[in-house]
Design a protein around this motif. Structure first.
Motif: not given
Length: 341
Positions: A325-329
């Protein structure tokens, strides 16, 4: 009892002082001087080095040096069970005969050596085999049949027409043959009871724990196979068929008309939906919720239950979701920066 004598009775290989006096048995953590303990699960191997037991039963391939004496056995768990019996003070077997407070219908047939305890009720047409014991406050209802050498502990109820084989053990508070959970829904949403006219059949050498409910069949038989072991607080619904030598652990349950094969293991709090087939030798993991048939020898976990390898992969992927999720953000932020540029 001398440790050497215990090792001989267990068929184990003694390493250490055979003259040690063993007074009792205990777990690795709780044991003290004069106690015999055991190791069955490798998870607890480190505790053998720190235990205060005088001796420990270990597997044949044990390869660590410890201070206490050892008894090597092919199956340390089984060997410890045998050792425990050497120190167990058996409860006196109730004497044969009918207690004065019991109510036994004159048409009931009692085999030789049967013991009927205080405040029991044995209704008309009941047949009870030789040497079977009914402890206090048991109820055996109309035309039920119980085989030889059975033990029914206090407050067991066997409902009408049910059949129990030989050498069956039933612990306190269990009900065999209660009505199945069956109701017809009316147009107005109300429910009317569907008569449950079947029976329960318990085959030989079954053991049933405390406060278990085994429902009678809507029609036909609810059947518990030979040698099956059922833990406390288990629910078996109407028309369920369980094969031989199955195991149901505490708080597990089976919904109506499901068939469970031989040697199946249901771990604690697992549940099977109705009208399913579970193949021989399958394992249902703890708290698994089974919604579809399980092939023979499969191992399922999770809810809804799936093959354990598939479920483990899903759990592993779930653990990585926060990082993903952090990578997508971050990628979204990079894209937005490129657009502004």
């Amino acid at each position: 009892m001398k440790l050497a004598d215990i090792a001989e009775q267990l068929g184990g290989l003694l390493e250490g002082d055979g003259d040690l006096e063993i007074r009792s048995v205990a777990g690795l953590k709780e044991a003290g001087s004069g106690d015999l303990s055991f190791l069955a699960n490798p998870k607890y191997a480190a505790q053998v080095a720190t235990t205060k037991a005088s001796a420990v039963i270990v597997p044949l391939d044990w390869d660590r040096e410890v201070a206490c004496a050892l008894v090597r056995c092919g199956n340390s768990d089984h060997a410890f069970a045998q050792a425990a019996e050497l120190f167990y003070e058996p409860v006196p077997v109730p004497p044969a005969g009918v207690h004065p407070s019991a109510v036994v219908d004159e048409s009931a047939q009692l085999g030789e050596g049967v013991s009927i305890g205080p405040n029991c009720t044995v209704e008309a047409g009941v047949v009870i085999g030789a040497n079977t014991v009914l402890q206090a406050n048991c109820v055996v209802a109309y035309k039920s049949v119980i085989g030889a050498d059975c033990m029914l502990y206090p407050l067991v109820s066997v409902r009408e027409f049910c059949r129990i084989g030989d050498r069956v053990i039933v612990h306190n508070g269990t009900v065999i043959g209660s009505d199945g959970f069956g109701y017809a829904v009316q147009v107005d949403g109300s429910r009317t009871k569907i008569p449950q006219i079947g029976i329960v059949v318990i085959e030989d050498d079954v053991e049933i724990g405390a406060n278990v409910a085994i429902d009678r069949a809507r029609f036909g038989k609810t059947r518990i196979g030979k040698g099956t072991k059922i833990d406390n607080l288990v629910q078996v619904a109407h028309n369920v068929v369980i094969g031989e030598h199955a195991v149901m652990c505490g708080q597990s349950g089976i919904s109506g008309s499901t068939t469970v094969g031989a040697r199946v293991i249901m771990a604690g709090q697992s549940g099977l939906a109705g009208h399913l087939e579970v193949g021989d030798g399958a394992i249902v993991g703890a708290q698994a919720g089974v919604m579809k048939d399980i092939p023979a020898k499969d191992f399922v976990i999770g809810s809804p239950a799936m093959s354990h390898m598939q479920t483990k992969k899903m759990i592993a992927n779930m653990v990585t979701l926060p990082k993903l999720k952090e990578k997508v953000r971050q990628l979204e932020a990079d894209v937005a920066t490129l657009k502004r540029g």
